[in-house]
Enzyme design. Structure first.
Site, PDB file in Angstrom:
ATOM      1  CE  LYS A 195       3.045   0.503 -20.321  1.00 11.49           C
ATOM      2  NZ  LYS A 195       3.711   1.588 -19.504  1.00 11.49           N
ATOM      3  CD  GLN A 200       5.481   5.628 -25.495  1.00  9.35           C
ATOM      4  OE1 GLN A 200       5.964   6.622 -25.119  1.00  9.35           O
ATOM      5  NE2 GLN A 200       5.882   4.718 -25.652  1.00  9.35           N
ATOM      6  CE  LYS A 257       8.231   5.078 -28.528  1.00 12.86           C
ATOM      7  NZ  LYS A 257       9.262   5.438 -27.676  1.00 12.86           N
ATOM      8  CE  LYS A 309       7.439   9.712 -22.796  1.00 13.40           C
ATOM      9  NZ  LYS A 309       7.855   8.247 -23.258  1.00 13.40           N
ATOM     10  N   GLY A 366       8.661   4.640 -16.887  1.00 13.50           N
ATOM     11  CA  GLY A 366       9.682   5.578 -16.677  1.00 13.50           C
ATOM     12  C   GLY A 366      10.012   6.126 -18.148  1.00 13.50           C
ATOM     13  CG  ASP A 367      11.046   8.978 -21.445  1.00 14.53           C
ATOM     14  OD1 ASP A 367      10.690   8.335 -22.357  1.00 14.53           O
ATOM     15  OD2 ASP A 367      11.642  10.310 -21.444  1.00 14.53           O
ATOM     16  CB  THR A 396      14.744   0.940 -24.337  1.00 11.70           C
ATOM     17  OG1 THR A 396      13.447   0.983 -23.286  1.00 11.70           O
ATOM     18  CG2 THR A 396      14.408   1.960 -25.473  1.00 11.70           C
ATOM     19  CB  SER A 445       5.978  -1.422 -20.563  1.00 14.60           C
ATOM     20  OG  SER A 445       6.831  -0.682 -19.890  1.00 14.60           O
TER      21      SER A 445
HETATM   22  N1  GLU Z   1       9.517   6.138 -21.901  1.00 15.72           N
HETATM   23  C1  GLU Z   1       9.406   4.762 -22.663  1.00 15.72           C
HETATM   24  C2  GLU Z   1       9.218   5.079 -24.330  1.00 15.72           C
HETATM   25  O1  GLU Z   1       9.497   6.133 -24.727  1.00 15.72           O
HETATM   26  C3  GLU Z   1       8.863   3.594 -22.338  1.00 15.72           C
HETATM   27  C4  GLU Z   1       7.335   3.806 -21.854  1.00 15.72           C
HETATM   28  C5  GLU Z   1       6.585   2.727 -21.379  1.00 15.72           C
HETATM   29  O2  GLU Z   1       7.352   1.476 -21.013  1.00 15.72           O
HETATM   30  O3  GLU Z   1       5.362   2.810 -21.355  1.00 15.72           O
HETATM   31  O4  GLU Z   1       8.787   4.001 -25.249  1.00 15.72           O
END
Ligand code: GLU
Length: 450
Positions: free
Chosen positions: A89, A110, A113, A125, A164-165, A208, A382
């Site tokens: 994810k 990630q 996190k 990612k 997204g990012d 976020t 998400s």
């Molecule tokens: N890009 C976001 C992050 O850095 C969200 C990633 C997501 O929702 O999968 O955590």
């Protein structure tokens, strides 16, 4: 300690020219030293060596035709880093700076996190070195379709769920989803950040930024302090910055800055949020347009920034929220913040503070919320979107927002308790890294050598 140096040396050899990735790895390895010493099984099971090597890395060509009929080619990536806790994810970033090292640093972050959220999601990612700036809507659509023509075979609602990012928002998720659906003939919950018209979750857009401010509230609570009335510096003008500013206002704080790649706005009265949304969300415009409405505000173009940093951090404030991009806040910026009496730093972006800036915050006992804890609200929401998709339910805005607040409080508590357990009570970098690492490492051990 020797294992950190050895690991970084090996990575420099096996994965050359990935400086952001080494930086992210070093940050985690330095924090987890005490637990590595304490538990020999992590060494025996080669957990570090396995953690720093993605389970799978996909790199692909993304050819597309621009509005002039010219063929363009970009480089696409999806790094499926770790699936010990759940399906991969993490977001997709479309930005000209994207390369394998950037995607790997983001994927690595990630993993921890996502573990910290306490939700069943692994880490990944992706993205492309595509520059959405100045592209027409039709070009964006053709690019997204071509990107998905390769990506679709690697993802799935229980395999890998991108979102997204930077450079990938609701519009891009729509085009990516449309092409995925056409290719597989299924309406899967395979992407998050979807429109609330067709499977998206309420609060995902805001999550976020809101989450980072909820995290800031936890830091303030710890100091018997209150967010109301606080002067705040925010960098960025994208999704994270906009909704951090919105939440700051809702809680009675005063955000006075924002920035984009062209320059910085400082507005003593407080940032005009409606105008910012209009410029960035509706018109995809540039921040200097802010002056057309507010000539009293200050605009500093990028060329006039101090040469060793960013001008956002040179203003006086109580709370700083870097919400733009990696390494945007330097050691000199950190010094300026400290000299100006700033007491709280909360990272809305991924790795926005350089290592020496972070060291300075820790040395000076500043309340510092590292990104992998403070900006986890986005990915957590998400996962709430995935849960709603899988159960064919739809929760209200308030239900999701309440869950988000709980998740952010839990992340803060987990990081804080872990920091206390390892005798560094105010070091949330150490707390967040160990808390995330422990979950992933233990899950990996339980699942055998895979
Ligand atoms: N890009 C976001 C992050 O850095 C969200 C990633 C997501 O929702 O999968 O955590």
């Amino acid at each position: 300690m020797a294992f950190i140096k050895d690991t970084i040396e090996q990575l420099k050899f096996s994965s050359p020219a990935q400086s952001e990735f080494y930086q992210a790895v070093e940050d985690v390895l330095e924090s987890i030293e005490p637990i590595i010493e304490e538990r020999p099984k992590y060494r025996e099971q080669a957990i570090i060596q396995r953690l720093v090597e993605p389970e799978r890395q996909i790199m692909f060509r993304v050819p597309w035709v621009d509005d002039n009929g010219q063929v363009q080619v970009n480089k696409g990536y999806r790094v499926e880093f770790n699936s010990a806790l759940g399906p991969y994810k993490g977001g997709l970033r479309f930005h000209p700076s994207v390369n394998a090292g950037i995607i790997k640093f983001l994927g690595f972050e990630q993993v921890f996190k996502n573990a910290l959220t306490g939700l069943p999601i692994g880490g990944g990612k992706g993205g492309a070195n595509f520059d959405p700036k100045g592209k027409s809507d039709a070009e964006i659509m053709r690019f997204c379709q071509s990107f998905m023509n390769e990506l679709y075979r690697h993802i799935g609602p229980t395999t890998d769920v991108p979102a997204g990012d930077i450079g990938v928002g609701g519009r891009e998720i729509g085009y990516l989803f449309g092409q995925y659906k056409r290719l597989v003939n299924r309406f899967d919950g395979v992407l998050t950040g979807k429109s609330t018209l067709w499977g998206g979750s309420f609060v995902r857009t805001q999550a976020t930024g809101y989450g980072a401010v909820y995290f800031a509230q936890c830091l303030l609570d710890d100091n018997d302090d209150n967010i109301s009335g606080k002067r705040c510096l925010v960098s960025g003008a994208g999704n994270v910055a906009i909704y951090a500013i919105e939440k700051l206002y809702q809680l009675g704080a005063k955000p006075v800055t924002c920035s984009d790649s062209g320059g910085t706005i400082y507005h003593e009265q407080g940032i005009d949020l409606d105008l910012l949304k209009q410029i960035k969300e509706e018109n995809n415009g540039r921040l200097y347009e802010y002056l057309d409405t507010h000539s009293e505000a200050e605009y500093t173009p990028r060329d006039d920034y101090p040469k060793d940093g960013h001008c956002v951090w040179r203003y006086q404030a109580d709370l700083a929220l870097p919400c733009a991009t990696q390494n945007e806040l330097t050691e000199k910026d950190a010094q300026a913040l400290l000299e100006n009496g700033c007491r709280y730093i909360v990272e809305g972006a991924n790795m926005p503070c350089t290592q020496s800036a972070v060291d300075l915050f820790i040395e000076n006992n500043i309340s510092y919320g590292p990104g992998k804890a403070a900006n986890a609200g986005g990915v957590a929401t998400s996962q709430l979107e995935m849960a709603q998709n899988a159960s064919m339910q739809r929760w209200t805005f308030d239900e999701v927002d309440t869950k988000l607040q709980h998740i952010m409080r839990n992340i803060h508590r987990d990081a804080k308790r872990t920091a206390e357990e390892f005798n560094h009570p105010s070091n949330l970098v150490l707390g967040a890294n160990i808390a995330g690492f422990r979950k992933v490492a233990d899950a990996m051990i339980q699942q055998g050598v895979v």
